[in-house]
Design a protein around this motif. Structure first.
Motif, PDB file in Angstrom:
ATOM      1  N   THR A 267       2.822   4.426   2.801  1.00 28.41           N
ATOM      2  CA  THR A 267       4.151   4.046   3.291  1.00 28.41           C
ATOM      3  C   THR A 267       4.907   3.216   2.269  1.00 28.41           C
ATOM      4  OG1 THR A 267       3.332   4.072   5.581  1.00 28.41           O
ATOM      5  CG2 THR A 267       5.389   2.895   5.159  1.00 28.41           C
ATOM      6  N   LEU A 268       4.233   2.231   1.664  1.00 19.52           N
ATOM      7  CA  LEU A 268       4.889   1.383   0.675  1.00 19.52           C
ATOM      8  C   LEU A 268       5.357   2.198  -0.525  1.00 19.52           C
ATOM      9  CD1 LEU A 268       2.581  -1.788   0.665  1.00 19.52           C
ATOM     10  CD2 LEU A 268       4.710  -1.424   1.914  1.00 19.52           C
ATOM     11  N   LYS A 269       4.531   3.119  -0.975  1.00 21.94           N
ATOM     12  CA  LYS A 269       4.904   3.930  -2.133  1.00 21.94           C
ATOM     13  C   LYS A 269       6.066   4.856  -1.803  1.00 21.94           C
ATOM     14  CE  LYS A 269       3.011   7.006  -5.676  1.00 21.94           C
ATOM     15  NZ  LYS A 269       1.786   7.584  -6.271  1.00 21.94           N
ATOM     16  N   THR A 270       6.047   5.458  -0.636  1.00 22.95           N
ATOM     17  CA  THR A 270       7.125   6.380  -0.248  1.00 22.95           C
ATOM     18  C   THR A 270       8.452   5.651  -0.124  1.00 22.95           C
ATOM     19  OG1 THR A 270       5.491   7.691   0.974  1.00 22.95           O
ATOM     20  CG2 THR A 270       7.804   8.116   1.432  1.00 22.95           C
ATOM     21  N   VAL A 271       8.435   4.506   0.549  1.00 22.93           N
ATOM     22  CA  VAL A 271       9.672   3.747   0.741  1.00 22.93           C
ATOM     23  C   VAL A 271      10.244   3.308  -0.599  1.00 22.93           C
ATOM     24  CG1 VAL A 271      10.627   1.619   1.696  1.00 22.93           C
ATOM     25  CG2 VAL A 271       9.084   3.001   3.068  1.00 22.93           C
ATOM     26  N   PHE A 272       9.384   2.840  -1.507  1.00 27.33           N
ATOM     27  CA  PHE A 272       9.881   2.367  -2.795  1.00 27.33           C
ATOM     28  C   PHE A 272      10.475   3.508  -3.621  1.00 27.33           C
ATOM     29  CE2 PHE A 272       9.510   1.403  -7.287  1.00 27.33           C
ATOM     30  CZ  PHE A 272      10.038   0.124  -7.365  1.00 27.33           C
ATOM     31  N   LEU A 389       9.655  -2.978   0.966  1.00 32.10           N
ATOM     32  CA  LEU A 389      10.085  -2.853  -0.432  1.00 32.10           C
ATOM     33  C   LEU A 389       9.605  -4.032  -1.263  1.00 32.10           C
ATOM     34  CD1 LEU A 389      13.721  -1.488   0.062  1.00 32.10           C
ATOM     35  CD2 LEU A 389      11.747  -0.243  -0.795  1.00 32.10           C
ATOM     36  N   THR A 390       9.783  -5.237  -0.759  1.00 31.24           N
ATOM     37  CA  THR A 390       9.299  -6.401  -1.495  1.00 31.24           C
ATOM     38  C   THR A 390       7.778  -6.437  -1.551  1.00 31.24           C
ATOM     39  OG1 THR A 390       9.450  -7.737   0.530  1.00 31.24           O
ATOM     40  CG2 THR A 390      11.347  -7.744  -0.947  1.00 31.24           C
ATOM     41  N   CYS A 391       7.127  -5.959  -0.496  1.00 30.86           N
ATOM     42  CA  CYS A 391       5.659  -5.924  -0.489  1.00 30.86           C
ATOM     43  C   CYS A 391       5.128  -4.923  -1.506  1.00 30.86           C
ATOM     44  CB  CYS A 391       5.158  -5.593   0.912  1.00 30.86           C
ATOM     45  SG  CYS A 391       3.354  -5.644   1.097  1.00 30.86           S
ATOM     46  N   SER A 392       5.801  -3.802  -1.696  1.00 31.61           N
ATOM     47  CA  SER A 392       5.356  -2.823  -2.684  1.00 31.61           C
ATOM     48  C   SER A 392       5.451  -3.396  -4.096  1.00 31.61           C
ATOM     49  CB  SER A 392       6.200  -1.550  -2.569  1.00 31.61           C
ATOM     50  OG  SER A 392       7.577  -1.831  -2.814  1.00 31.61           O
ATOM     51  N   ILE A 393       6.507  -4.151  -4.386  1.00 26.26           N
ATOM     52  CA  ILE A 393       6.629  -4.791  -5.694  1.00 26.26           C
ATOM     53  C   ILE A 393       5.537  -5.832  -5.888  1.00 26.26           C
ATOM     54  CG2 ILE A 393       8.135  -6.147  -7.186  1.00 26.26           C
ATOM     55  CD1 ILE A 393      10.521  -4.901  -5.742  1.00 26.26           C
ATOM     56  N   ALA A 394       5.327  -6.653  -4.864  1.00 23.67           N
ATOM     57  CA  ALA A 394       4.306  -7.693  -4.960  1.00 23.67           C
ATOM     58  C   ALA A 394       2.907  -7.097  -5.105  1.00 23.67           C
ATOM     59  CB  ALA A 394       4.375  -8.596  -3.728  1.00 23.67           C
TER      60      ALA A 394
END
Length: 474
Positions: A267-272, A389-394
């Motif tokens: 999910t994190l990768k797809t959203v980013f 989005l911020t969690c994927s960067i972190a």
């Protein structure tokens, strides 16, 4: 009443005796519990139950389900037992369910009632004085977006509180009063943009001053120019996080291979990838639909559209009818030196895998759905997508062993995407169309950041080299 049978709330040392409750008038409260409006004391040693002072005390004093009467007595604390020296006259005892704390979650519609009541009342009254009918007034009030209306409501509430302290009627506040209110906000640290919002909100509340709107009043306009000189709207010239590092982190574990990635990481990768490839706002990402005809998949990429009921930040034919086009890398690009990384970052490939995995538990046609909890499968809110989005960067920074940058914001993806596109000589028309900007002025003023690095110093190095190779002046 007789001897009390042994039970958890009883006290075997005080079972016998003539102490009893004599109800005068009984009123059912509900839930199988009864309470007496007044209870007469037939013996000076009457014992009354203590009031529950905490949630645990309330639970301990409740009668088990199935019990139809709760008039059974419990031994009270010494401080509440009526002794011989105390009055023997019975008093009315009010018994009710414990007060539960109000929920801290307030929806936008629930909070709007209390916030908007005062401001909208003033505005409706002002519009009625112009002779407009109620349907016309309702349509006029819908000219603003709900988010703008709530922002104005917070200003109205703050101004009403300030007027109560300053003993000023809000509907009769003068320019001096309004400037004093704005000065208090400046003293508290409000930025220039926040004070402009306050001026707009108070202009709707108060109406015209001396034949002109509040924002156009000479003193108010001069005050705002002074605020801008005192606190100029500065923005960071460089991005706060590295797009190269994040993309490299998305090509390795735990995000790859996709078949082994957890639902959270997928999910994190797809959203980013969808956000960085489209440069769209979080509100637009939340409104994307995953069913035809709003979703079209082809060999060259994926085209997505928002639901028709969604209203963008700027409501116009240009902004409403824009689709989100996500590319797919060609075979020639995948065969290059960076072909393996490009394949892992292919938006079409990742999105199709996400739709395949979420199809089993999906309960909403919105593209992004919650992946855990009791609401699993329902649409994700804007706040949730921004947090993803911020969690994927972190997560990519932590995976690379680097410290997470401070002040991560989901909105920074728009500036990163548009700035990197400009650095690769993408046309300004294409940048504005992708980010739904009608002119390049918005990008240049608010979103452009320097992503080119030391290569931007070519001008200075050229001047120095030319000066060394040039002839001396006569």
């Amino acid at each position: 009443m007789g001897s009390a049978a042994p039970r958890p709330d009883g006290n075997s040392a005080q079972r016998q005796g003539s102490t009893f409750f004599q109800p005068k008038a009984r009123t059912r409260i509900g839930g199988g519990r009864c309470a007496s409006d007044s209870m007469a004391l037939s013996h000076p040693s009457l014992c009354v139950p203590p009031l529950a002072l905490s949630r645990q005390g309330v639970k301990a004093s409740r009668i088990p389900s199935g019990t139809s009467d709760s008039s059974c007595s419990r031994v009270a604390k010494k401080t509440v037992v009526c002794g011989p020296s105390q009055s023997r006259q019975g008093r009315a005892l009010t018994v009710g369910p414990p007060s539960e704390p109000s929920s801290s979650r307030t929806s936008i519609f629930r909070s709007s009632g209390s916030l908007l009541s005062g401001g909208l009342a003033y505005e409706r009254r002002r519009l009625r004085k112009k002779g407009y009918s109620e349907p016309v007034i309702s349509t006029l009030l819908r000219a603003r977006r709900p988010s703008t209306t709530l922002a104005y409501a917070r200003v109205w509430k703050a101004f009403d509180s300030w007027c109560a302290t300053a003993q000023v009627q809000p509907c009769r506040a003068s320019i001096a009063d309004i400037l004093t209110f704005l000065q208090d906000g400046l003293k508290k640290g409000l930025a220039y943009s926040s004070l402009r919002v306050q001026v707009s909100a108070l202009g709707c509340l108060r109406g015209k001053f001396e034949g002109s709107s509040l924002a156009c009043h000479p003193d108010v306009a001069r005050f705002l120019r002074g605020v801008r000189n005192l606190r100029p709207p500065l923005r960071a010239p460089c991005p706060s996080w590295s797009l190269n590092l994040v993309l490299e982190g998305l090509t390795v574990a735990p995000f790859e291979p996709l078949r082994r990635a957890s639902l959270k990481d997928l999910t994190l990768k797809t959203v980013f990838l969808v956000a960085i490839a489209s440069a769209r706002r979080v509100s637009e990402l939340q409104a994307l639909w995953c069913r035809e005809p709003f979703l079209r998949i082809s060999a060259s990429g994926v085209s997505l559209c928002t639901v028709p009921s969604f209203l963008p930040k700027v409501v116009s034919a240009f902004h409403v009818n824009q689709s989100v086009d996500l590319p797919s890398f060609s075979e020639k690009e995948l065969q290059s030196s960076h072909g393996s990384d490009l394949k892992r970052l292919d938006v079409r490939r990742v999105l199709l895998r996400y739709l395949e995995v979420t199809n089993d538990f999906r309960r909403s046609d919105h593209l992004f759905v919650l992946w855990q909890g009791p609401k699993k499968g329902l649409q994700a809110s804007k706040a949730t997508i921004a947090r993803w989005l911020t969690c994927s960067i972190a997560s990519t920074y932590i995976g690379c062993g680097k410290s997470v940058p401070d002040g991560l914001k989901a909105h920074s993806l728009r500036s990163q995407a548009s700035s990197w596109a400009e650095s690769t000589q993408v046309s300004t028309q294409e940048i504005c169309r992708a980010a739904t900007w009608k002119s390049l002025h918005t990008f240049a003023r608010h979103y452009r950041v320097d992503v080119r690095g030391p290569s931007a110093a070519s001008f200075g190095s050229s001047v120095i080299r030319a000066g060394l190779s040039g002839s001396h002046p006569i």
